[in-house]
Write a protein that holds these residues in place. Sequence first.
Motif, short mmCIF file in Angstrom:
data_model
loop_
_atom_site.label_atom_id
_atom_site.label_comp_id
_atom_site.label_asym_id
_atom_site.label_seq_id
_atom_site.Cartn_x
_atom_site.Cartn_y
_atom_site.Cartn_z
N GLU A 394 0.82 -1.20 0.00
CA GLU A 394 0.00 0.00 0.00
C GLU A 394 0.87 1.26 0.00
OE1 GLU A 394 -4.24 0.18 2.27
OE2 GLU A 394 -2.45 0.64 3.44
N MET A 404 -1.43 -4.22 -11.39
CA MET A 404 -1.87 -5.60 -11.49
C MET A 404 -0.96 -6.51 -10.67
SD MET A 404 -4.39 -7.14 -12.67
CE MET A 404 -5.14 -6.15 -13.95
N TYR A 407 -1.87 -6.35 -7.12
CA TYR A 407 -3.09 -7.11 -6.86
C TYR A 407 -2.81 -8.61 -6.76
CZ TYR A 407 -6.58 -3.41 -6.99
OH TYR A 407 -7.36 -2.33 -6.68
N SER A 411 -3.58 -10.73 -3.47
CA SER A 411 -4.47 -11.89 -3.54
C SER A 411 -3.79 -13.11 -2.93
CB SER A 411 -4.85 -12.15 -5.00
OG SER A 411 -5.39 -13.44 -5.13
N LEU A 414 -3.53 -12.70 0.95
CA LEU A 414 -4.83 -12.92 1.60
C LEU A 414 -5.23 -14.38 1.50
CD1 LEU A 414 -6.89 -9.80 0.46
CD2 LEU A 414 -5.86 -10.21 2.68
N ILE B 112 -6.53 -2.40 2.20
CA ILE B 112 -6.35 -3.81 1.83
C ILE B 112 -5.93 -4.65 3.04
CG2 ILE B 112 -5.89 -3.62 -0.64
CD1 ILE B 112 -2.92 -3.59 -0.03
N LYS B 163 -10.17 -10.37 -1.08
CA LYS B 163 -9.50 -11.39 -1.87
C LYS B 163 -10.33 -11.71 -3.12
CE LYS B 163 -7.59 -15.62 -2.64
NZ LYS B 163 -6.61 -15.62 -3.71
N GLN B 164 -11.61 -11.87 -2.93
CA GLN B 164 -12.45 -12.23 -4.08
C GLN B 164 -12.56 -11.08 -5.07
OE1 GLN B 164 -16.10 -14.34 -3.23
NE2 GLN B 164 -15.21 -15.40 -1.49
N ILE B 166 -10.37 -8.76 -5.65
CA ILE B 166 -9.10 -8.64 -6.37
C ILE B 166 -8.97 -9.74 -7.42
CG2 ILE B 166 -6.60 -8.87 -6.11
CD1 ILE B 166 -6.91 -7.29 -3.47
N ASP B 167 -9.35 -10.96 -7.04
CA ASP B 167 -9.28 -12.05 -8.01
C ASP B 167 -10.18 -11.78 -9.22
OD1 ASP B 167 -7.47 -13.32 -6.46
OD2 ASP B 167 -8.83 -14.85 -5.67
N ARG B 168 -11.39 -11.25 -8.94
CA ARG B 168 -12.29 -10.92 -10.05
C ARG B 168 -11.68 -9.80 -10.92
NH1 ARG B 168 -14.46 -14.42 -7.41
NH2 ARG B 168 -12.64 -15.39 -8.30
N PHE B 169 -11.00 -8.86 -10.24
CA PHE B 169 -10.38 -7.75 -10.96
C PHE B 169 -9.30 -8.28 -11.91
CE2 PHE B 169 -7.08 -4.46 -11.33
CZ PHE B 169 -7.84 -3.40 -11.78
N ILE B 170 -8.49 -9.22 -11.40
CA ILE B 170 -7.44 -9.79 -12.24
C ILE B 170 -8.06 -10.56 -13.40
CG2 ILE B 170 -5.52 -11.44 -12.26
CD1 ILE B 170 -5.12 -10.74 -9.24
N SER B 173 -9.51 -8.24 -16.07
CA SER B 173 -8.52 -7.59 -16.94
C SER B 173 -8.08 -8.51 -18.08
CB SER B 173 -7.31 -7.15 -16.11
OG SER B 173 -6.61 -8.30 -15.68
N LYS B 197 -13.89 0.03 -4.27
CA LYS B 197 -12.52 0.51 -4.25
C LYS B 197 -11.67 -0.25 -5.27
CE LYS B 197 -8.57 1.51 -1.36
NZ LYS B 197 -7.92 1.38 -0.06
N VAL B 198 -11.84 -1.59 -5.31
CA VAL B 198 -11.03 -2.39 -6.22
C VAL B 198 -11.35 -2.04 -7.68
CG1 VAL B 198 -10.58 -4.75 -7.03
CG2 VAL B 198 -10.69 -4.26 -4.57
#
Lengths: 442, 241
Positions: A394, A404, A407, A411, A414, B112, B163-164, B166-170, B173, B197-198
């Motif tokens: 952060e 990316m 992220y 991920s 976490l 985060i 976590k979910q 961010i995974d969806r964001f990845i 993309s 936010k994500v």
Amino acid sequence: MRIDKIRIKNFKGFEEEIFQLNPLFTVFIGDNAKGKTSVLDALAVAVSSFLRGIDVAKHESRNIEKNEIRIVTKDGQPLPQLPVEIHAFGTVNDISINEGWMRTVEKISPKKTNTLFVKAKNIEKVAEDMLKLSRSGHNVVFPVIAYHGTGRLWAEHEAKKTEYKKTGEGVSQAYLNCLSPKSSSKEFLSWYKTYEDEIRKFDQEKDKLLLKTFNSTVISMIPDNHWQNMAYSFAAEDLTGIFVTPDGEKEKLQFRQLSDGYRNIIGMVADIAYRCVKLNPHLGENAVKETPGIVLIDELDLHLHPNWQRRIVEDLKNTFPGIQFVATTHSPFIIQSLKEDELRNLDRKIVSQKDPKDIPINKIITDIMEVESIKSDDFEKRYSVAKLELEKIEAARPDNNLTMDDYVAVSKLLGSLLEEETDDAVYKAFLEKQNDSNDETN
Amino acid sequence: MRPIDKGSWPTKDSHATRKRVFNDWTRAIPYLKGRTGRYCHLCELKVSNAMAIEHIKSKKYFPRLQAHWDNFLLICNYCNSHKLATITISPYKKTYYWPHLNNTIMAFDFRITGEIIPNRTYLTTKPQIDRASATIDLYGLDKVVTAQGNSDDRLKDRLEAYKQAIDRFIEFSTGKASIHAIVDNAKNTGFFSVWLKVFNSVPNVKAALIDCLDFHLATTYCFNSTYQPIPRNPTFTADPI
């Protein structure tokens, strides 16, 4: 009959508490001496107000006993706390009693009991009206009331010959001993004996139907058809049946020869079913399914194997769909079999927000039953480690726009932090797999 | 924190002009659920059954307000049990930020690390930051799970939502997740602010999240036509948020 809410004041250990009850099943958990049985006792006092309106069962009504008044000790002196109040809100005979009905002790007299009933007249009146209607020949559906305390098996050991049951008005027999926590199998046994005998002699269709309903109810509660062909044996003076052992062998056994676990369940179910059939014979084969009422069971898990504990709540709900059950337990297996709104934890105010059935058994023991460190819960430690890493990521992006790569790193962090914590087995497997593939690509 | 709109005091079925009575305040729960969704007003945890009515002004000290619609929030038992140990300071409207009075998206930031902190992007003055901190403290929104009191799942669940998201964001993309699937996932995990936010940099997903009816956002007061958050109290110049 249903109780939606009960307020308990100065009763046993309770200063003042309000409990909401689920319309179908409520299970109270808590450490020893936290008041689980006291809640059931208070509910017994509340439901017994109904019995006050049933003249032949009036004496079964349960009062607030002198030793149930909350005591505060000051300067070595025990000080009884008054007023004692048990205030219940609910529905009787489809009539919703919004203002509730209340039993109180306002002053202590030297006599034995001193419960005041004035504020329970409304529910008494409902009961009186029902009884009047029933006696004038109408079909009235009475609620079953029963309290199965932890003494339920000991009571049966008290040797007593199974007498022929004298005939009498259904309500007077169905409410007999209904709130004594030692409610035993003697009542239904003597009824069963008489009834079966009479059916043999007179062969009445309706009676046969009721007996069949009773039999199938009891047998349906025993898993895997372990107990079949139930009948009364006049030679043995006891209920008999064919007991199928897990290996498939069949043995003729008497009720009293069965294990404590089986006798406990058969005794309890038979007692409830007997009361249903006695109260509402006009419902015929639906007498068990359609009879409403309130049944209190202390330590539901008593003598049951975990496999049986897991299904007992569901079985009771299916067998007696009209009845509101309130039970206590120490069993994580029973807790796990509950729906979200069916659990009340006396140890803490925080109610878990999750369906207990979605929580693994180890988390039930640590998080809900608060048994410490059966599996050391090191989340705090692992979180503070992960947090440092996350803060680093952060801090590198003061504008809050994570890349990316950031992220992907977050991920992964976490994922490994939550892997041990998640309550969802499928999701956990997914996280594990994801972690593995992350490692491979690195 | 989702900015929401509780609407006006519900009326009786028989008299459209008479206020419904909430002497038993749990009867307000269905109305609040219908108008503001199944998520805690404060921490955004998804709650299906066990929700509590929060009396902003304690019913112990303000018994007259115990049945007052304006005094109700719908919150989870974690927030509620934390609040039980604290008291709202008066004047509450100025001491704290509230999801039904302020644009709380602008007031709080979901890090985060799972922590909830005052949102320094929009909160510029010290009184504003103090105000956001006061809300966080009042309901223990920053409570970290400890080994002893570990049934407070708010932090864990928030991290899981993160976590979910961010995974969806990845996945999004690389074209592997649809906007629909993302919104459905968000509805399921709760924690709207985390998802917003994500996906803040992805305009069409952001728009779909804000417009998703399940979250019941007070969009008219709190977002402009380009889905940027706007202050909810523009006439109150000292702190328009």
